[in-house]
Every structure is written in C-alpha cells, then in structure tokens.
Design an enzyme around this catalytic site. Structure first.
Site, PDB file in Angstrom:
ATOM      1  N   LYS A  70       0.831  -1.416  -0.111  1.00  0.00           N
ATOM      2  CA  LYS A  70       0.118   0.127  -0.164  1.00  0.00           C
ATOM      3  C   LYS A  70       0.965   1.295  -0.128  1.00  0.00           C
ATOM      4  O   LYS A  70       0.609   2.084  -0.623  1.00  0.00           O
ATOM      5  CB  LYS A  70      -1.013   0.073   1.316  1.00  0.00           C
ATOM      6  CG  LYS A  70      -2.085  -1.130   0.990  1.00  0.00           C
ATOM      7  CD  LYS A  70      -2.574  -1.136   2.301  1.00  0.00           C
ATOM      8  CE  LYS A  70      -3.828  -2.576   1.857  1.00  0.00           C
ATOM      9  NZ  LYS A  70      -4.869  -2.785   3.217  1.00  0.00           N
ATOM     10  N   GLN A 114      -5.883  -1.735   9.497  1.00  0.00           N
ATOM     11  CA  GLN A 114      -5.399  -3.005   8.955  1.00  0.00           C
ATOM     12  C   GLN A 114      -5.823  -3.920  10.042  1.00  0.00           C
ATOM     13  O   GLN A 114      -5.706  -3.899  11.068  1.00  0.00           O
ATOM     14  CB  GLN A 114      -3.928  -2.993   8.545  1.00  0.00           C
ATOM     15  CG  GLN A 114      -3.593  -4.231   7.904  1.00  0.00           C
ATOM     16  CD  GLN A 114      -3.984  -4.070   6.253  1.00  0.00           C
ATOM     17  OE1 GLN A 114      -4.058  -3.163   5.813  1.00  0.00           O
ATOM     18  NE2 GLN A 114      -4.094  -5.205   5.694  1.00  0.00           N
ATOM     19  N   ASP A 139     -11.682   2.495   3.727  1.00  0.00           N
ATOM     20  CA  ASP A 139     -11.779   0.909   3.357  1.00  0.00           C
ATOM     21  C   ASP A 139     -13.378   0.665   3.094  1.00  0.00           C
ATOM     22  O   ASP A 139     -13.719  -0.714   2.970  1.00  0.00           O
ATOM     23  CB  ASP A 139     -11.371   0.423   4.746  1.00  0.00           C
ATOM     24  CG  ASP A 139     -10.155  -0.528   4.980  1.00  0.00           C
ATOM     25  OD1 ASP A 139      -9.824  -1.030   3.540  1.00  0.00           O
ATOM     26  OD2 ASP A 139      -9.648  -0.959   5.855  1.00  0.00           O
TER      27      ASP A 139
HETATM   28  N1  LUD Z   1      -7.777  -5.049   6.502  1.00  0.00           N
HETATM   29  C1  LUD Z   1      -7.509  -5.651   4.261  1.00  0.00           C
HETATM   30  N2  LUD Z   1      -6.690  -7.097   6.197  1.00  0.00           N
HETATM   31  C2  LUD Z   1      -6.388  -8.181   5.164  1.00  0.00           C
HETATM   32  N3  LUD Z   1      -1.390  -9.808  -2.539  1.00  0.00           N
HETATM   33  C3  LUD Z   1      -5.795  -6.252   2.697  1.00  0.00           C
HETATM   34  C4  LUD Z   1      -4.440  -7.882   1.036  1.00  0.00           C
HETATM   35  C5  LUD Z   1      -2.910  -6.997  -0.625  1.00  0.00           C
HETATM   36  N4  LUD Z   1      -8.685  -2.980   7.087  1.00  0.00           N
HETATM   37  C6  LUD Z   1      -8.238  -3.931   6.110  1.00  0.00           C
HETATM   38  O1  LUD Z   1      -5.326  -5.232   2.303  1.00  0.00           O
HETATM   39  O2  LUD Z   1      -7.998  -4.277   2.566  1.00  0.00           O
HETATM   40  C7  LUD Z   1      -7.948  -4.335   3.691  1.00  0.00           C
HETATM   41  N5  LUD Z   1      -8.298  -3.711   4.642  1.00  0.00           N
HETATM   42  N6  LUD Z   1      -6.819  -6.585   3.413  1.00  0.00           N
HETATM   43  N7  LUD Z   1      -5.578  -7.672   2.216  1.00  0.00           N
HETATM   44  C8  LUD Z   1      -6.014  -8.817   2.903  1.00  0.00           C
HETATM   45  C9  LUD Z   1      -6.797  -7.974   3.729  1.00  0.00           C
HETATM   46  C10 LUD Z   1      -7.229  -5.747   5.709  1.00  0.00           C
HETATM   47  C11 LUD Z   1      -4.380  -8.875   0.429  1.00  0.00           C
HETATM   48  C12 LUD Z   1      -3.195  -9.348  -0.529  1.00  0.00           C
HETATM   49  C13 LUD Z   1      -2.716  -8.225  -1.060  1.00  0.00           C
HETATM   50  C14 LUD Z   1      -3.791  -6.843   0.532  1.00  0.00           C
HETATM   51  C15 LUD Z   1      -1.610  -8.515  -2.118  1.00  0.00           C
HETATM   52  O3  LUD Z   1      -1.145  -7.513  -2.756  1.00  0.00           O
HETATM   53  C16 LUD Z   1      -0.526 -10.204  -3.489  1.00  0.00           C
HETATM   54  C17 LUD Z   1      -1.272 -10.993  -4.644  1.00  0.00           C
HETATM   55  O4  LUD Z   1      -2.148 -11.551  -4.280  1.00  0.00           O
HETATM   56  O5  LUD Z   1      -0.627 -10.816  -5.884  1.00  0.00           O
HETATM   57  C18 LUD Z   1       0.612 -10.933  -2.951  1.00  0.00           C
HETATM   58  C19 LUD Z   1       0.276 -12.058  -2.131  1.00  0.00           C
HETATM   59  C20 LUD Z   1       1.254 -12.903  -1.314  1.00  0.00           C
HETATM   60  O6  LUD Z   1       1.124 -13.126  -0.140  1.00  0.00           O
HETATM   61  O7  LUD Z   1       2.372 -13.247  -1.989  1.00  0.00           O
END
Ligand code: LUD
Ligand code: NAP
Length: 318
Positions: A70, A114, A139
């Site tokens: 992010k 988060q 969010d």
């Molecule tokens: N909490 C989120 N908790 C978890 N994957 C994310 C997420 C990027 N308040 C709040 O950001 O929106 C949120 N708001 N979340 N998540 C999960 C959830 C939260 C999950 C995956 C990714 C954010 C991401 O960039 C990559 C991909 O899928 O290609 C890499 C995955 C890896 O582990 O290698």
C-alpha cells in the site's frame, strides 16, 4: 483490454488443454495506478496532496507485507501515505484515541485500520472500524458506508477495496453482470457481504453461501459469475463450475511446498488447475484480486481528497 486478459497456457492438469482466459490483477491494477497518478498530478499543489494513514496494531507478517504494498502504490500515485504502528500491548482506548486524533487532522483524507488487530488485549473490532470518520473511511468498513452500499447508494459511499477490485476485474472480461446469476462464497464484512451488495446493485441475482450452506458444489454450479472469499485453500474444484463461468478468487492461503526456498507457496480458495479447464475467465493467485485491493484503496483515497477539495470550493463560494 486484450493485454489484461490472456488465454491460460495449456496445463497438464488431467491431460486436457486449459480453456479459461486469465484476468490479470497485476496488469489491471497498474492501469488504475497510472490513471490515478494523472488525477493526482492535476489536484496536487505545493500545499495540497491526497493523504492516507494506515494504522496497524502489532506486527503480523502478512499485514506488514500488505501495508508495504500500500505504501509503495501510494508513493507511485503521488499520495502522501503514513504507516502508524501501535505496539501489540495497545489497549482498545489507546487505539480509539489514535483514530480520533487522525479523524480530527484536516490534512488526512483517508484512514484505514489494517485487520486483524494484533493486540494482547481484547479489542472490539466493530467499535474500531466504526470509530473511523465515515468521510475518511476509505476501507468502506464503517456501518455508515456499509449501510449505504447495502441500500444501493453506490455513488455516495466508500466501497470496500477487495469487492470493488473484483468488480473491476469482472468488468475487464466484458461479461455484463445485469441479469446473470452470481454466487458469492463467504459473508465477511470485508469480502463476501459487500460483494453480494455490489453484484446485487449491478443487477445480478445473487446467492451468498457460507459455512452452513448445504451442498456448496450445487450452489457454485449455478454461477455465471462466482466470487470466492472463504479462506479455504483450493476448496472450490473445477468440476463444481458451470462451463464458461467468470471465476474471481479472493483467497490468500499459504500451503507447504518443499520445492520453494521459503517452504511454502500462496494459493487461492479455488483449485486453479481444474477450474481453468472449465471456467471462461479466471483470476490467478497471486496476481489477481490482491493487487486490485491495493489499487482500489488508492482510488478511494483520491476520491476522498477530491470530495475534500470540492467542499472547500463550496465553502469559499458561500
Ligand atoms: N484490513 C485488508 N486485512 C487483510 N497480494 C488487505 C491484501 C494485498 N482494514 C483492512 O489489504 O483491505 C484491507 N483492509 N486486506 N489484504 C487482505 C486484507 C485488511 C491481500 C493481498 C494483497 C492486500 C496482495 O497484494 C499479492 C497478490 O495476491 O498477488 C501478494 C500475495 C502474497 O502473499 O504473496
Ligand atoms: P473470514 O472473515 O474468515 O470469512 C470467511 C467466510 O467464508 C465466512 O463467511 C465463512 O462462513 C465462509 N466459509 C468458511 N468456510 C466455508 C466453507 N467450507 N464453505 C462455505 N463458506 C465457508 O475471511 P475473509 O476476511 O472474508 O477472507 C476470505 C479469504 O479472502 C481469505 O483467504 C483471505 O486471506 C482472503 N482475502 C483476500 C483479500 C485480497 O485482497 N485478495 C482481501 C481480504 C481477504 P461463516 O460466516 O459461516 O463463518
């Protein structure tokens, strides 16, 4: 559109050729970030920049990774982002006080907490997400924004990033949602419930499944559009699917893999090898929904900053 979709390379699964077209979250999110950078360049002055705070409690390894994506995306787009980390000894009151002070800081346009919270104390997650000002809730998890979404007031609320990213990926396929049968697996506040609402208000007929749904394969088999967010590694098997379905896999699960240096790899909630034999379109994991979640957070932050500027203009003209 063509570069964002490509035919899945023939795989050895079952000895047949894969037929699904892959929907790339990496490529789609890059386009979104490029568009947002242009919008930010237009609104940025020496005194004004869209700004985002990501609040973390504790230091879970997965949260660290997502937050660093992010921060990187924000820097690329031109958003001023800060990562505020509270120790895992923080109490609910300390977290609430931090949220209140960010709510009152007029230079911040977006605030997310988060999840999950990683504290040694019990913290009421609902209280925390509802403490974020609805005007900064990029969010979309506060009950004000969730309520608006559930009533179809889509242009007047922040839409949660993961489902919003899924809609964008569905849009890339060119398959229209209106009149289709959509099935969502999962009913969480962050994925399943808002995904249901978004598909419904884009005029799909929606079935939402959860852990008590009997005969999940039968429900999944009715889907023209399937979105899965269950947190169960490779649970949805290809032979459950309707031929040609659009399959969006939100799952991020770590499974053991001795061929990797880390000893593990990431898989979705859908068994990709078999599903890509039967689906029309499919998102990969990684490189599917995850990068879109990050891009949609940037989009909501830019929207919030634009609202802030529009309100300033309204006040000036009064
Ligand atoms: N909490 C989120 N908790 C978890 N994957 C994310 C997420 C990027 N308040 C709040 O950001 O929106 C949120 N708001 N979340 N998540 C999960 C959830 C939260 C999950 C995956 C990714 C954010 C991401 O960039 C990559 C991909 O899928 O290609 C890499 C995955 C890896 O582990 O290698
Ligand atoms: P969650 O809060 O644990 O919710 C999971 C949902 O799936 C619940 O509604 C649960 O039903 C349902 N479920 C669990 N097992 C099931 C089963 N066997 N059959 C049918 N439904 C079942 O998880 P979440 O936060 O929504 O996350 C779901 C997955 O998406 C996880 O893998 C998570 O890592 C991933 N995720 C990815 C992103 C991204 O950006 N890619 C963002 C958020 C989450 P009940 O309600 O009955 O318990």
């Amino acid at each position: 559109m063509l570069s964002l979709l490509r035919h899945v390379t023939p795989s050895c699964y079952g000895g047949r050729r894969s037929i699904a077209t892959l929907i790339s979250g990496n490529a789609t999110s890059k386009l979104v970030r490029e568009r947002l950078k242009k919008e930010v360049d237009k609104m940025k002055t020496s005194e004004f920049r869209p700004s985002l705070v990501v609040l973390q409690v504790g230091s879970r390894e997965d949260s660290n990774l997502y937050i660093s994506s992010k921060m990187k995306a924000a820097a690329e787009v031109g958003i001023d982002a800060s990562h505020v980390r509270l120790p895992n000894t923080s109490t609910q009151d300390e977290v609430l006080r931090t949220i209140m002070s960010i709510n009152e800081d007029a230079s911040v346009h977006g605030l997310i907490v988060q999840l999950p919270l990683d504290s040694v104390h019990t913290i009421d997650m609902e209280l925390i997400t509802n403490a974020v000002s609805p005007l900064k809730d990029v969010d979309g998890l506060s009950c004000i924004n969730a309520g608006k979404l559930s009533r179809g007031d889509l242009n007047n609320c922040f839409i949660p990033c993961t489902p919003n990213g899924c809609m964008e990926l569905i849009r890339q396929t060119g398959v229209s949602v209106a009149g289709k049968h959509a099935v969502v697996v999962g009913r969480s506040k962050i994925v399943g419930a808002p995904m249901h609402d978004l598909l419904l208000w884009h005029h799909a007929t929606v079935t939402t499944c959860h852990s008590k749904t009997p005969n999940l394969p039968e429900q999944v088999g009715r889907a023209d559009i399937l979105v899965v967010g269950a947190g169960r590694a490779e649970m949805v098997h290809g032979d459950w699917l309707k031929e040609g379905a659009v399959v969006i896999d939100c799952g991020i699960n770590h499974v053991a893999d001795e061929t990797k240096a880390s000893g593990k790899r990431v898989v979705g909630d859908v068994h990709y090898g078999s599903a890509s034999q039967r689906a029309g379109y499919i998102t990969p994991v990684p490189g599917g929904v995850g990068p879109m979640t990050v891009a949609m957070l940037m989009q909501n932050t830019v929207l919030s900053a634009q609202h802030f500027l529009a309100n300033l203009d309204d006040k000036d003209s009064q």
